[in-house]
Design a protein around this motif. Structure first.
Motif, PDB file in Angstrom:
ATOM      1  N   PRO A  70      16.703   8.569  11.895  1.00 45.43           N
ATOM      2  CA  PRO A  70      17.253   7.240  11.605  1.00 45.43           C
ATOM      3  C   PRO A  70      16.202   6.387  10.890  1.00 45.43           C
ATOM      4  CG  PRO A  70      17.563   7.822  13.924  1.00 45.43           C
ATOM      5  CD  PRO A  70      16.636   8.854  13.333  1.00 45.43           C
ATOM      6  N   GLU A  71      16.634   5.575   9.933  1.00 37.86           N
ATOM      7  CA  GLU A  71      15.729   4.652   9.245  1.00 37.86           C
ATOM      8  C   GLU A  71      16.510   3.403   8.844  1.00 37.86           C
ATOM      9  OE1 GLU A  71      13.288   2.499   8.409  1.00 37.86           O
ATOM     10  OE2 GLU A  71      12.251   4.429   8.693  1.00 37.86           O
ATOM     11  N   PRO A  72      16.596   2.432   9.790  1.00 39.53           N
ATOM     12  CA  PRO A  72      17.436   1.241   9.540  1.00 39.53           C
ATOM     13  C   PRO A  72      17.103   0.524   8.226  1.00 39.53           C
ATOM     14  CG  PRO A  72      16.578   1.250  11.792  1.00 39.53           C
ATOM     15  CD  PRO A  72      15.936   2.403  11.084  1.00 39.53           C
ATOM     16  N   LEU A 107       0.873  -1.170   0.000  1.00 40.60           N
ATOM     17  CA  LEU A 107       0.000   0.000   0.000  1.00 40.60           C
ATOM     18  C   LEU A 107       0.913   1.224   0.000  1.00 40.60           C
ATOM     19  CD1 LEU A 107      -3.027   0.151   0.110  1.00 40.60           C
ATOM     20  CD2 LEU A 107      -2.883   0.310   2.607  1.00 40.60           C
ATOM     21  N   VAL A 108       0.770   2.061  -1.023  1.00 37.41           N
ATOM     22  CA  VAL A 108       1.712   3.169  -1.185  1.00 37.41           C
ATOM     23  C   VAL A 108       1.065   4.498  -0.830  1.00 37.41           C
ATOM     24  CG1 VAL A 108       3.168   4.411  -2.828  1.00 37.41           C
ATOM     25  CG2 VAL A 108       2.964   1.915  -2.971  1.00 37.41           C
ATOM     26  N   SER A 109       1.723   5.239   0.076  1.00 42.63           N
ATOM     27  CA  SER A 109       1.292   6.605   0.377  1.00 42.63           C
ATOM     28  C   SER A 109       2.244   7.569  -0.309  1.00 42.63           C
ATOM     29  CB  SER A 109       1.322   6.863   1.888  1.00 42.63           C
ATOM     30  OG  SER A 109       0.234   6.216   2.514  1.00 42.63           O
ATOM     31  N   GLU A 110       1.675   8.516  -1.039  1.00 41.64           N
ATOM     32  CA  GLU A 110       2.516   9.516  -1.715  1.00 41.64           C
ATOM     33  C   GLU A 110       2.573  10.773  -0.847  1.00 41.64           C
ATOM     34  OE1 GLU A 110       1.113   8.035  -6.149  1.00 41.64           O
ATOM     35  OE2 GLU A 110       1.717  10.140  -5.795  1.00 41.64           O
ATOM     36  N   GLY A 111       3.556  11.588  -1.109  1.00 39.44           N
ATOM     37  CA  GLY A 111       3.651  12.857  -0.386  1.00 39.44           C
ATOM     38  C   GLY A 111       2.538  13.800  -0.828  1.00 39.44           C
ATOM     39  N   TRP A 112       2.437  14.933  -0.163  1.00 39.93           N
ATOM     40  CA  TRP A 112       1.467  15.945  -0.574  1.00 39.93           C
ATOM     41  C   TRP A 112       2.074  17.311  -0.264  1.00 39.93           C
ATOM     42  CZ3 TRP A 112       0.863  12.947   3.875  1.00 39.93           C
ATOM     43  CH2 TRP A 112       0.698  13.641   5.094  1.00 39.93           C
ATOM     44  N   ALA A 113       1.280  18.347  -0.434  1.00 40.25           N
ATOM     45  CA  ALA A 113       1.838  19.708  -0.340  1.00 40.25           C
ATOM     46  C   ALA A 113       2.629  19.899   0.946  1.00 40.25           C
ATOM     47  CB  ALA A 113       0.705  20.733  -0.420  1.00 40.25           C
ATOM     48  N   ASP A 114       2.151  19.287   2.039  1.00 35.97           N
ATOM     49  CA  ASP A 114       2.789  19.523   3.346  1.00 35.97           C
ATOM     50  C   ASP A 114       3.683  18.388   3.826  1.00 35.97           C
ATOM     51  OD1 ASP A 114       0.509  21.695   5.237  1.00 35.97           O
ATOM     52  OD2 ASP A 114       2.350  22.085   4.090  1.00 35.97           O
ATOM     53  N   TYR A 115       3.909  17.390   2.995  1.00 35.08           N
ATOM     54  CA  TYR A 115       4.821  16.319   3.401  1.00 35.08           C
ATOM     55  C   TYR A 115       5.512  15.704   2.185  1.00 35.08           C
ATOM     56  CZ  TYR A 115       6.948  12.002   4.671  1.00 35.08           C
ATOM     57  OH  TYR A 115       7.889  11.009   4.816  1.00 35.08           O
ATOM     58  N   ALA A 116       6.783  15.417   2.329  1.00 34.17           N
ATOM     59  CA  ALA A 116       7.506  14.697   1.270  1.00 34.17           C
ATOM     60  C   ALA A 116       8.644  13.883   1.881  1.00 34.17           C
ATOM     61  CB  ALA A 116       8.084  15.677   0.251  1.00 34.17           C
ATOM     62  N   LEU A 117       8.835  12.685   1.348  1.00 34.77           N
ATOM     63  CA  LEU A 117      10.046  11.903   1.621  1.00 34.77           C
ATOM     64  C   LEU A 117      11.017  12.319   0.535  1.00 34.77           C
ATOM     65  CD1 LEU A 117      11.714   9.668   2.986  1.00 34.77           C
ATOM     66  CD2 LEU A 117      10.581   8.022   1.446  1.00 34.77           C
ATOM     67  N   LEU A 118      11.986  13.170   0.906  1.00 37.52           N
ATOM     68  CA  LEU A 118      12.877  13.772  -0.093  1.00 37.52           C
ATOM     69  C   LEU A 118      13.968  12.800  -0.528  1.00 37.52           C
ATOM     70  CD1 LEU A 118      13.231  17.239   1.686  1.00 37.52           C
ATOM     71  CD2 LEU A 118      11.761  16.676  -0.289  1.00 37.52           C
ATOM     72  N   ASP A 119      14.495  12.020   0.434  1.00 33.38           N
ATOM     73  CA  ASP A 119      15.553  11.064   0.103  1.00 33.38           C
ATOM     74  C   ASP A 119      15.674  10.057   1.240  1.00 33.38           C
ATOM     75  OD1 ASP A 119      19.132  11.339  -0.838  1.00 33.38           O
ATOM     76  OD2 ASP A 119      17.570   9.883  -1.353  1.00 33.38           O
ATOM     77  N   SER A 120      16.387   8.971   0.987  1.00 30.90           N
ATOM     78  CA  SER A 120      16.627   7.966   2.033  1.00 30.90           C
ATOM     79  C   SER A 120      17.863   7.182   1.655  1.00 30.90           C
ATOM     80  CB  SER A 120      15.418   7.018   2.151  1.00 30.90           C
ATOM     81  OG  SER A 120      15.194   6.369   0.899  1.00 30.90           O
ATOM     82  N   GLN A 152      18.979   4.013  17.532  1.00 33.61           N
ATOM     83  CA  GLN A 152      18.703   3.636  16.149  1.00 33.61           C
ATOM     84  C   GLN A 152      17.381   2.902  16.048  1.00 33.61           C
ATOM     85  OE1 GLN A 152      20.090   4.194  13.114  1.00 33.61           O
ATOM     86  NE2 GLN A 152      21.034   5.790  14.355  1.00 33.61           N
ATOM     87  N   ASP A 153      17.015   2.161  17.123  1.00 33.64           N
ATOM     88  CA  ASP A 153      15.800   1.351  16.958  1.00 33.64           C
ATOM     89  C   ASP A 153      14.587   2.276  16.908  1.00 33.64           C
ATOM     90  OD1 ASP A 153      14.662   0.317  20.245  1.00 33.64           O
ATOM     91  OD2 ASP A 153      15.466   2.201  19.511  1.00 33.64           O
ATOM     92  N   GLY A 187      21.600   4.951   3.616  1.00 29.67           N
ATOM     93  CA  GLY A 187      22.611   4.978   4.683  1.00 29.67           C
ATOM     94  C   GLY A 187      21.992   4.918   6.071  1.00 29.67           C
ATOM     95  N   GLY A 188      20.813   4.303   6.174  1.00 22.54           N
ATOM     96  CA  GLY A 188      20.173   4.133   7.488  1.00 22.54           C
ATOM     97  C   GLY A 188      19.455   5.376   7.971  1.00 22.54           C
ATOM     98  N   GLU A 189      19.207   6.306   7.045  1.00 26.46           N
ATOM     99  CA  GLU A 189      18.526   7.555   7.423  1.00 26.46           C
ATOM    100  C   GLU A 189      17.453   7.923   6.394  1.00 26.46           C
ATOM    101  OE1 GLU A 189      21.629  10.469   9.599  1.00 26.46           O
ATOM    102  OE2 GLU A 189      22.003  10.177   7.442  1.00 26.46           O
TER     103      GLU A 189
END
Ligand SMILES: C[S@@+](CC[C@H](N)C(=O)[O-])C[C@H]1O[C@@H](n2cnc3c(N)ncnc32)[C@H](O)[C@@H]1O
Length: 316
Positions: free
Chosen positions: A59-61, A29-42, A85-86, A44-46
């Motif tokens: 952090p994002e393991p 199930l995919v959620s896309e960004g919107w005007a007020d939120y974006a996943l810009l990059d990911s 990290q957890d 290296g665990g972040e």
């Protein structure tokens, strides 16, 4: 994507049939960004995200791949979470410019406060967008003015506000007085004070058990329990022990017209198959369909999905 009828036990079928008998209702199930939120990059665990006008690094393991954006973009982030990290450990934010205690964000009819919290949350879980849209569509499609929704572990109430704006009468339950206070503030911020929302500070399992005894029913339920949690009176929530009995009681409070039950679970060592099996057992005999799988966020620029949690949802 086809879903498995709730009445057949996928485990039994899987045991006897070939591996291809994996429940068909497994999906992403995919959620896309919107005007007020974006996943810009990911990578290296972040992860680098934008919440309103602020960019943050957390952090994002699971982001085991390489970052795409230049290091200078990451270094320019307004706030970086430094902590365990957890997924659930506390920590603190290092800010590179003044970040106010709260700032306004918006999704659909809901306006809510973004904020930097000690547990790395920012006042909203953007990956839940796919669920918000799916549930709001079903509330609207019911054409009913008395569609009752129960939001368990509701946190700051974005889902409750989106569903109330869609026409539902919402009961929002969370064990944290602070979270309930934030949710009420968000209701006022959204100008949705006239909408029927009950804010209840209570242990989720206790609340559902009492509703079952009273014979109260709901047409839609969403629950997003933590791995571990405490009720207002110290009640302990351990997802593996506490979720099965909660779902047993939940079955007793879904109405005959009920349209959906949506479960999300974060940071637990479990597969969506496990949630699927539990939901199939819970709703056995009630007809409907079950879809389970990964909830993921689509990274800006496309082509990359960041998994966030597992989900399983029953609908009829
Ligand atoms: C992951 S957050 C839920 C996020 C929410 N679904 C959202 O999208 O905004 C988990 C919430 O569960 C609450 N919680 C923890 N233990 C609880 C319990 N025993 N009963 C009710 N709520 C509980 C916490 O206060 C927290 O707000």
């Amino acid at each position: 994507m086809s879903a498995i009828p709730a009445s057949s036990d996928p485990n039994a079928r899987a045991a006897s049939a070939s591996p291809s008998a994996v429940p068909a209702g497994l999906s992403v199930l995919v959620s896309e960004g919107w005007a007020d939120y974006a996943l810009l990059d990911s990578g290296g665990g972040e992860k680098l995200e934008r919440y309103g006008r602020f960019t943050v690094v957390r952090p994002e393991p699971q982001a085991m791949w390489a970052k795409r954006l230049d290091a200078s973009v990451w270094e320019a982030a307004d706030a970086v979470f430094t902590g365990a990290q957890d997924d659930e450990g506390p920590g603190r934010w290092r800010t590179t410019r003044a970040v106010p205690e709260t700032w306004k964000m918006r999704y659909d009819a809901a306006t809510f406060h973004g904020r930097l919290t000690n547990f790395r949350h920012l006042g909203v879980f953007p990956e839940q967008r796919a669920h918000w849209d799916w549930m709001a569509e079903r509330v609207k499609a019911s054409g009913r003015s008395d569609f009752k929704v129960l939001n368990l572990f509701g946190y700051t109430g974005v889902a409750s506000l989106v569903l109330a704006a869609a026409g539902a009468a919402v009961t929002h339950v969370d064990a944290s007085k602070k979270a309930i206070g934030w949710a009420r503030d968000n209701q006022a911020l959204s100008g949705l004070e006239d909408r029927p929302i009950r804010w209840i500070c209570e242990d989720a399992a206790k609340f559902v058990a009492r509703e079952a005894r009273r014979g109260n029913v709901y047409d839609g339920v969403l629950l997003d329990p933590p791995k571990f949690g405490r009720g207002p009176k110290g009640e302990t929530w351990q997802v593996f022990e506490s979720l099965p009995p909660l779902l047993d009681d939940l079955r007793k409070i879904v109405s005959d017209q009920a349209g959906f039950v949506v479960l999300t679970a974060y940071a637990i060592r479990a597969s969506a198959l496990a949630a699927h099996g539990l939901m199939a057992q819970t709703f056995d005999g009630l007809g409907g369909e079950i879809e389970s799988g990964d909830l993921a966020i689509l990274q800006e620029g496309g082509g990359r999905l960041l998994p966030t949690s597992l989900f399983s949802r029953w609908s009829r």
